[in-house]
Enzyme design. Structure first.
Site, short mmCIF file in Angstrom:
data_model
loop_
_atom_site.label_atom_id
_atom_site.label_comp_id
_atom_site.label_asym_id
_atom_site.label_seq_id
_atom_site.Cartn_x
_atom_site.Cartn_y
_atom_site.Cartn_z
N SER A 193 0.80 -1.22 0.00
CA SER A 193 0.00 0.00 0.00
C SER A 193 0.83 1.27 0.00
CB SER A 193 -0.96 0.00 1.19
OG SER A 193 -0.25 -0.09 2.40
N HIS A 221 -5.41 -3.08 -3.01
CA HIS A 221 -5.04 -2.14 -4.07
C HIS A 221 -4.97 -2.77 -5.45
CE1 HIS A 221 -4.20 0.91 -1.05
NE2 HIS A 221 -3.72 -0.08 -0.34
N LYS A 252 -12.01 1.02 -2.17
CA LYS A 252 -10.93 1.62 -2.95
C LYS A 252 -11.37 1.66 -4.42
CE LYS A 252 -7.73 1.03 0.72
NZ LYS A 252 -6.96 0.14 1.55
C1 LIG Z 1 -7.04 0.01 3.02
C2 LIG Z 1 -6.42 -1.29 3.35
C3 LIG Z 1 -7.02 -2.16 4.26
C4 LIG Z 1 -8.22 -1.76 5.07
O1 LIG Z 1 -9.36 -1.70 4.30
P1 LIG Z 1 -10.58 -0.79 4.79
O2 LIG Z 1 -11.73 -1.29 4.04
O3 LIG Z 1 -10.19 0.60 4.45
O4 LIG Z 1 -10.69 -1.01 6.27
C5 LIG Z 1 -6.47 -3.40 4.43
N1 LIG Z 1 -5.35 -3.77 3.78
C6 LIG Z 1 -4.72 -2.95 2.93
C7 LIG Z 1 -3.49 -3.40 2.23
C8 LIG Z 1 -5.23 -1.67 2.70
O5 LIG Z 1 -4.59 -0.84 1.89
#
Ligand SMILES: *Cc1c(COP(=O)(O)O)cnc(C)c1O
Length: 419
Positions: A193, A221, A252
């Site tokens: 990330s 991602h 996302k």
């Molecule tokens: C954003 C993210 C999460 C958490 O997801 P949410 O739905 O925002 O709680 C988990 N793992 C990774 C790698 C992320 O980038």
């Protein structure tokens, strides 16, 4: 509070439990680590308004530009009309609506796995998977640069926690070979990330086969962005395995909210029966599942969005002259520009904001000490002109007088890599 504690207080404010917090916050501030929230006045997108001013934003994970897509808004409206707003109960009581159910079936089929299970957030999904599968007799093997939610999950599970250097599969192999744990679980971000690089999923699957381990791939991602139809990082590599637990988020690239886990039927049933973050929480609003069905359709048909995104990534990498900074070798929408010191990264982010460009500075503990960075994230809703503007501004700032640290501290130049 006693009289003696009152007397030892030198500040004018009376001592309360919050006084100690004030001192800790002051330390954060001095280290250049204090964070502040901007208040967004518009929907998420490439163009936003903050404090009455318009900006081009490179801050979101809305990689396909779906968060405010008119068809998603319409689907959410229709979902609210059919199901109301709140789910009103947990999934195991009476909160599991036909909308949730249909989305689970659609997600499982989209990623080509027997079953899928919805969660309210990715953070909760990771806590759920790890704590439901492993405990004291077990061991978890984790890449050092994994997302915080995966690390928190392992701590909560009480399993042995073995971390390996970023992408160091030889080290992972040795750790797995040496382990006598009852159950072994390897956890990794599929797309990292804060670095934007990919985990070598085919090699990880092979290692897990050899050592009889599970592999949890967090594709927060990659989902929507990678793979022929946006199925994610596993599809990008063309791999699958019954020992893979595929987790992805829906807030996302999918542009809505939530997360899902896909895998073998027994795995999903175990999560339903055992995972506390699944059992003891209210189901997400079913209207969001209705919106997500539309989102899935837009992702599947989103080839031109993905191609445009790739072209934007290529353009940025071609135009940026990082000079004393380091553009990390990422091919995804996450394009980190490592600055080094916390103060310089924050100052740079501030300079860009004055030019009408929002790019977040990411500092420790989110990234390792000395690697504070601008996390440039691109979206299919950006234009080539947006990219030219960003690259132009960054190149100009880099060529201008080198940044000088306002005061010495953990963010001084000594920790800028390659200097
Ligand atoms: C954003 C993210 C999460 C958490 O997801 P949410 O739905 O925002 O709680 C988990 N793992 C990774 C790698 C992320 O980038």
């Amino acid at each position: 509070m006693t009289n003696s504690t009152l007397k030892t207080q030198h500040s004018k404010r009376p001592h309360t439990p919050a006084t100690a917090l004030r001192d800790e916050l002051a330390v954060l501030d001095r280290q250049g680590l204090k964070r502040a929230r901007r208040v967004l006045e518009t929907p998420q997108g490439a163009r936003v308004r903050v404090d009455g001013r318009e900006y081009v934003a490179f801050c979101s994970n809305d990689y396909l530009g779906l968060a405010a897509h008119p068809e998603l808004i319409e689907a959410a409206r229709a979902g609210a009309a059919s199901f109301g707003v709140g789910a009103g109960a947990s999934h195991l009581i009476l909160g599991h609506a036909t909308a949730h159910h249909a989305l689970e079936v659609a997600l499982a089929s989209f990623v080509g796995r027997p079953r899928a299970l919805l969660f309210s957030t990715g953070y909760m999904a990771n806590i759920a998977i790890v704590t439901a599968l492993v405990g004291r007799e077990d061991a978890v093997f984790a890449d050092r640069l994994n997302h915080a939610s995966l690390n928190d999950a392992v701590l909560l599970s009480r399993a042995k926690f073995r971390r390996y250097a970023h992408l160091d599969l030889a080290a992972l192999d040795r750790l797995l070979a040496a382990s006598r744990a009852r159950r072994k679980l390897v956890v990794t971000d599929a797309v990292f990330s804060m670095d934007g690089d990919l985990a070598p999923l085919p090699d990880l699957i092979a290692l897990c086969e050899r050592h009889d381990a599970w592999l949890l791939a967090d594709d927060a991602h990659g989902f929507g962005v990678l793979g022929p139809e946006g199925e994610g990082a596993l599809a990008h590599f063309g791999v699958s395995s019954p020992r893979v637990i595929a987790m992805a988020t829906l807030g996302k690239a999918a542009g809505v909210f939530g997360a899902f886990v896909a895998g073998e039927a027994e795995l999903i049933e175990t999560l339903i029966q055992r995972a506390r973050p699944y059992i003891y929480t209210t189901a997400a609003p079913p209207m969001l599942s209705v919106a997500l069905m539309k989102s899935l359709e837009l992702i599947r048909g989103g080839k031109s969005r993905r191609q445009h995104l790739q072209a934007l990534v290529a353009r940025l990498r071609q135009r940026l002259s990082p000079g004393r900074w380091k553009l990390m070798p990422s091919q995804t929408a996450i394009q980190p520009l490592v600055i080094g010191g916390n103060e310089e990264a924050v100052a740079l982010s501030g300079d860009l904001a004055r030019d009408g460009l929002l790019v977040p500075a990411i500092r420790p503990p989110t990234v390792p000490q000395g690697t504070a960075r601008l996390r440039i994230s691109l979206s299919a809703s950006h234009t080539f002109d947006d990219i030219e503007r960003l690259a132009g501004c960054l190149n100009e700032i880099e060529r201008a007088v080198p940044y000088s640290e306002p005061h010495p501290g953990p963010g001084n130049h000594a920790d800028v890599p390659g200097r």
